[in-house]
Design an enzyme around this catalytic site. Structure first.
Site, short mmCIF file in Angstrom:
data_model
loop_
_atom_site.label_atom_id
_atom_site.label_comp_id
_atom_site.label_asym_id
_atom_site.label_seq_id
_atom_site.Cartn_x
_atom_site.Cartn_y
_atom_site.Cartn_z
N ALA A 192 41.14 51.70 19.69
CA ALA A 192 40.41 51.31 18.49
C ALA A 192 40.67 52.36 17.43
O ALA A 192 40.08 53.43 17.43
CB ALA A 192 38.92 51.19 18.79
N THR B 291 32.92 47.88 8.66
CA THR B 291 32.11 46.95 9.44
C THR B 291 30.63 47.25 9.21
O THR B 291 30.24 48.39 9.05
CB THR B 291 32.44 47.09 10.94
OG1 THR B 291 33.82 46.76 11.14
CG2 THR B 291 31.59 46.17 11.79
N LYS C 96 43.35 60.08 14.68
CA LYS C 96 43.65 58.67 14.90
C LYS C 96 45.14 58.40 14.75
O LYS C 96 45.72 57.59 15.50
CB LYS C 96 42.85 57.81 13.92
CG LYS C 96 41.37 57.74 14.24
CD LYS C 96 41.11 57.06 15.57
CE LYS C 96 39.63 56.80 15.80
NZ LYS C 96 39.38 56.13 17.09
N TYR D 182 39.64 63.69 11.38
CA TYR D 182 39.46 62.31 11.85
C TYR D 182 40.71 61.48 11.58
O TYR D 182 41.23 60.79 12.48
CB TYR D 182 38.25 61.67 11.16
CG TYR D 182 37.99 60.25 11.62
CD1 TYR D 182 37.51 59.99 12.90
CD2 TYR D 182 38.24 59.17 10.79
CE1 TYR D 182 37.28 58.70 13.33
CE2 TYR D 182 38.02 57.87 11.21
CZ TYR D 182 37.54 57.64 12.48
OH TYR D 182 37.32 56.35 12.91
N ARG E 297 26.89 55.94 6.04
CA ARG E 297 27.60 54.73 5.66
C ARG E 297 26.78 53.92 4.67
O ARG E 297 25.55 53.87 4.74
CB ARG E 297 27.97 53.91 6.90
CG ARG E 297 29.16 54.51 7.63
CD ARG E 297 29.45 53.79 8.91
NE ARG E 297 28.43 54.10 9.91
CZ ARG E 297 28.38 53.51 11.09
NH1 ARG E 297 29.26 52.59 11.39
NH2 ARG E 297 27.45 53.85 11.96
N ARG F 110 47.55 54.28 35.84
CA ARG F 110 47.25 54.36 37.27
C ARG F 110 46.68 53.05 37.81
O ARG F 110 47.02 52.61 38.90
CB ARG F 110 46.25 55.49 37.50
CG ARG F 110 45.85 55.71 38.95
CD ARG F 110 44.60 56.57 39.03
NE ARG F 110 43.43 55.86 38.51
CZ ARG F 110 42.29 56.44 38.20
NH1 ARG F 110 42.16 57.76 38.31
NH2 ARG F 110 41.27 55.72 37.75
#
Length: 291
Positions: A30, A91, A65, A61, A102, A22
């Site tokens: 990402a 990361t 993706k 998950y 993590r 639009r």
């Protein structure tokens, strides 16, 4: 939140694609290295289709993706959308959440507290770590380009999870011990990106050495001292890097934008300039980066 995760990858992505169309904006998804699952090809190139369990505990998950990538690609092919896909690998850096499972923040916080470092399985599974400054630069490079193909962004320093724990112990000077705990189901055995496409297309490659980046990360947690249990809890479990490609869920900021980065005019990509890591770079949920 499995159903919400699936909705974000499907309904959420489609809604944002509609907004981008639009407004005439470039859309950047990402995505994640999790689209490769537990890979049978090493290192992982963008043309590898992956080895994913579609009904396992990680599937909501992974498949959300993968579906989001298919949705973006379909919009490019059928509607001429200006859209790109960046696949983020592991990361790390300052301002990560301390208690989401993590490995790097978990190990650092455990070492600073004098608690055992909890390593999933035998710790021989590998990961490739990329400092957040380098990850953000890679994401913005893809955003500023006109690439419509998936592009891997991640580090090439492949190391076992137990060696990550040992590095953290060495750099913190902690006397903590390593404790081996149960390994999550479908946890990938090896993970390292082939970043040749990013190098050739964008002139991008990681610049910050692992030791320099982890020192910045340790310094952040040493001063912030987050209040957290010594053992991680929640869906990501012990430190096996279950969803480690997130610089702290930057995929939630992977929507449409008229610019290469928020608040700045769109400019053609410039050759990557090496710089020192900075604690000023955000790695929380507002990071401009997909995990």
């Amino acid at each position: 939140m499995p159903l919400e995760t699936l909705d974000a990858g499907s309904i959420g992505t489609r809604a944002l694609l509609a907004v981008a169309e639009r407004d005439g904006a470039r859309f950047l998804l990402a995505s994640t290295s999790e689209v490769y699952g537990d890979p049978l090809v090493h290192p992982q190139r963008e043309d590898y289709w992956g080895n994913v369990n579609p009904v396992g505990p990680r599937s909501v998950y992974d498949e959300s993706k993968r579906f989001a990538e298919a949705l973006v690609t379909a919009h490019v092919r059928t509607r001429g959308a200006d859209a790109g896909i960046v696949r983020l690998f592991n990361t790390y850096g300052p301002r990560m959440r301390a208690h989401d499972g993590r490995a790097v923040p978990t190990f650092v916080c455990q070492a600073l507290a004098g608690d055992p470092l909890t390593v999933a399985g035998d710790g021989r599974q590998t990961r490739s770590l990329c400092y957040v400054d380098d990850t953000v630069d890679g994401v913005l490079s893809v955003a500023a380009s006109r690439s419509v193909r998936p592009v891997n962004i991640g580090g090439t320093d492949e190391v076992t999870v137990v060696d990550i724990a040992r590095r953290v112990l060495e750099l913190t000077g902690s006397s903590s011990r390593i404790e081996f705990v149960g390994r999550p189901v479908d946890d990938p055995q090896r993970r390292r990106p082939d970043t040749a496409l990013a190098r050739e297309l964008l002139g991008w490659e990681p610049k910050v050495p692992w030791e320099e980046g982890i020192k910045q990360t340790i310094a952040y947690f040493a001063t912030s001292r987050p209040n957290r249990p010594s053992r991680p809890s929640g869906p990501s479990g012990p430190s096996g890097l279950n969803h480690p490609d997130r610089p702290s869920r930057p995929d939630q900021a992977g929507g449409p934008s008229r610019t290469a980065s928020p608040g700045q005019p769109h400019q053609p990509h410039q050759p990557h300039q090496s710089k020192q890591p900075s604690q000023a770079r955000r790695t929380d949920r507002t990071s401009p980066a997909g995990r």
